[in-house]
Structure formats: structure tokens, C-alpha cells
Write a protein that holds these residues in place. Structure first.
Motif, short mmCIF file in Angstrom:
data_model
loop_
_atom_site.label_atom_id
_atom_site.label_comp_id
_atom_site.label_asym_id
_atom_site.label_seq_id
_atom_site.Cartn_x
_atom_site.Cartn_y
_atom_site.Cartn_z
N LEU A 211 -42.93 28.23 -20.01
CA LEU A 211 -43.92 28.27 -19.70
C LEU A 211 -43.63 28.86 -17.77
O LEU A 211 -44.22 29.74 -17.92
N LEU A 215 -43.40 32.97 -17.26
CA LEU A 215 -44.26 32.98 -16.05
C LEU A 215 -43.30 34.09 -14.47
O LEU A 215 -43.53 34.64 -14.57
N TYR A 218 -42.71 38.02 -15.82
CA TYR A 218 -43.35 38.23 -15.88
C TYR A 218 -43.66 38.40 -14.95
O TYR A 218 -44.29 39.47 -14.79
N GLY A 219 -43.49 37.66 -13.65
CA GLY A 219 -43.65 38.26 -12.04
C GLY A 219 -42.20 38.99 -12.08
O GLY A 219 -42.77 40.34 -11.03
N MET A 245 -48.91 38.33 -23.92
CA MET A 245 -49.68 37.55 -23.32
C MET A 245 -50.07 37.22 -23.82
O MET A 245 -51.19 35.64 -23.29
N THR A 249 -51.11 33.11 -24.18
CA THR A 249 -52.55 32.51 -23.67
C THR A 249 -53.16 31.14 -25.00
O THR A 249 -53.15 29.84 -24.19
#
Length: 315
Positions: A211, A215, A218-219, A245, A249
Motif C-alpha cells: 500500500l 501511494l 500515485y504521489g 484506485m 480501496t
């Protein structure tokens, strides 16, 4: 002192399933069966379409194809016992089949965890390094990444599955509709706190690391997208990531609640309801999420239909 040999003589467990009676029972059974069949149809549709249309021969659709193949096995691992308990109530399952189900289920779950990270990496390279994307994501690299996710998932699941299988069990009734870690550990004759924390560390560490990587990727995507010159190009870039995404989730949210939360916190029966999210509904929703409002998929469907019509018409 507890005589473990006496407690392990029984070969079968009993899956308690859901407490459904009366007219609701056949309706819930039929509803679950319909969702399962639609899940199979949806994922098979994606697999066949990606194979049939050359316009979808991109790394992104290759990994979506792998995910759909995984989901076929993932949902089938637990749905047989789910349907059986819905139809007949408490159902016996041999200890061997129980532990095989436990291992395969967690192997596929961890494989999906790794695969979602690989899919995030694919989106990062496509958006942040478009000029070198196809060089980075060659066919050989795609196959290597996909194979690695399966090897890593099936290797990691050996730890929780083997630890649970070696426990001495005093009770037989599993308060679930399939063999999972926490319900099985509650049946043990010994203190399982150490086992529970090992499971949290192994499964939690794998989930958390993946995860964090997702993240982080995706940053980087967000920074690149915000620097794009036009609103249209930003919207297009975001649209290629929104489906992934959503799946991330659903998958990580339910997994952390069940496997990483403090032991014993979920209310009675809540673990079964939460498990339905990632064992049944997420595999069902994935094909919808990845095809809904997807122009490339719609165009591919049109091309395939046109080819079928041309073949039927003949020369």
C-alpha cells in the motif's frame, strides 16, 4: 495438562455459515449464485476480449487480464462452501480440504496484493515516463512481473497457513463460511496470541508495504498530472488511474479491517459480512469497474462484434 492427541482425533470441521432460515434462505442462495455466475462471466469476458482484440494489447490490459484470471480462482475458492452453507446450513469439511482452502485463499489474496502494486507501477511509468514506457514495460518484463506476483503470493501464504495447520484443535465448529485464520485459531486448545501477532506481522507487513508503494507511485503520478498543460490531458491521465484506485480501496480497506486490526475486535458475525466484500463483491465489481465508461473497451467490443458479423456473413 491438555492431551493434544485426544483433541486432534476428529478429522472434520463444521462450517457454521450464515444463520438463514425460512423464505429468505433460497433467495439469498439464488442471489449469491447469480453474483458468482456474473463474476465468472464478467472476468471471462475481459480475458476473451483482451485476447481477441489487438487494440487492447497494452501492458495495462495485460495486467487487467491477469487480475481477471486471478479473480476467477479467488472467488471460486470460497463460493462453493458459501453456497453449500447457505443451502444446507452447517456443513462438514475435512481438515485437509480446510487447510488447502485456507492456503489457496490467502495465496491468491496476497498475489492480488502484489499485482495491484505492479499495476500502479505500470500507471506510474505510463504517465511519468511516457517516452520510455514501452521500453520499460516490454513483453518479457510484463511476464516476469506477473509471474513474480504469483510466486511471491504463494510463498508468503505458507507462513500463516502452516502455523495454523499445526495447531491442536479442541473444537470443530468454524464460525465462518470458509476456513480462515481467525475462526480456526479460536478452536485451538492452546493460547494463539503469538500466532495471531505473527499473522498480523506477515500479512500486515505485506499489505502495508504494498500500500505504501502504491501511494508513493500515485504521489508521483499526481505531481506529474498537476504539471500537465491542459485540463483535458489531466482528466485523461486521471481517468486511466481511477478504476485501479477504486479496486485498491476496496481490497486493502476490507483486508486491513479483517487481518490487521487488533484480534477479537470485530463484532460477532461482522467478520463474515466484511469477508463477503473481498471474497464475493470485489471480484464481481472488478470487471464492471474496469469496463464502465472505458472507451477503449467499448471500441474493442464494437470491433470484435464487427469481425463476428463479417465471419457470419461469409465472403
Amino acid at each position: 495438562m491438555i492431551d493434544h492427541a485426544n483433541h486432534t482425533s476428529t478429522q472434520d470441521f463444521i462450517l457454521a455459515g450464515f444463520a438463514t432460515t425460512g423464505t429468505l434462505q433460497p433467495l439469498i442462495f439464488l442471489g449469491t449464485l447469480c453474483i458468482y455466475l456474473l463474476t465468472l462471466a464478467g472476468n471471462l469476458f475481459i480475458i476473451v476480449l483482451v485476447q481477441a482484440d489487438s487494440g487492447l494489447s497494452t501492458p495495462m490490459y495485460f495486467f487487467i487480464n491477469v487480475l481477471s484470471f486471478l479473480e476467477l480462482w479467488y472467488v471460486s475458492t470460497t463460493v462453493s462452501t458459501l453456497l453449500h452453507t447457505l443451502l444446507h446450513g452447517c456443513s462438514p469439511i475435512s481438515s485437509a480440504l480446510c487447510f488447502i482452502q485456507l492456503y489457496v485463499f490467502h495465496s491468491l489474496g496476497m498475489t492480488e496484493c502484489y499485482l495491484l502494486t505492479v499495476m500502479a507501477l505500470d500507471r506510474y511509468l505510463a504517465i511519468c515516463h511516457p517516452l520510455h514506457y514501452h521500453a520499460f514495460m516490454s513483453r518479457q518484463v510484463q511476464l516476469w512481473l506477473a509471474g513474480t506476483t504469483w510466486v511471491a503470493g504463494f510463498s508468503a501464504a505458507l507462513v500463516p497457513a502452516s502455523l495454523t495447520a499445526t495447531l491442536p484443535f479442541c473444537l470443530r465448529e468454524v464460525a465462518h463460511y470458509f476456513c480462515d485464520l481467525a475462526p480456526l485459531m479460536r478452536l485451538a486448545c492452546v493460547d494463539t496470541k503469538w500466532h495471531a501477532w505473527v499473522h498480523i506481522v506477515v500479512i500486515g507487513l505485506i499489505n502495508a508495504c504494498n500500500l505504501v508503494l502504491i501511494l508513493g507511485l500515485y504521489g508521483g503520478i499526481l505531481r506529474t498530472v498537476l504539471n500537465l498543460p491542459s485540463a483535458a490531458s489531466r482528466a485523461k491521465a486521471f481517468s486511466t488511474c481511477s478504476s485501479h484506485m477504486t479496486v485498491v480501496t476496496l481490497f486493502f480497506g476490507s483486508a486491513f479491517i479483517v487481518y490487521v486490526g487488533p484480534p477479537g475486535i470485530p463484532a460477532k458475525g461482522m467478520d463474515k459480512l466484511i469477508a463477503l466484500v473481498y471474497t464475493l463483491f470485489t471480484p464481481f465489481l472488478n470487471p464492471i469497474i474496469y469496463t464502465l465508461r472505458n472507451k477503449e473497451v467499448k471500441e474493442a467490443v464494437k470491433r470484435v462484434i464487427q469481425r463476428i458479423k463479417a465471419v457470419l456473413k461469409g465472403p
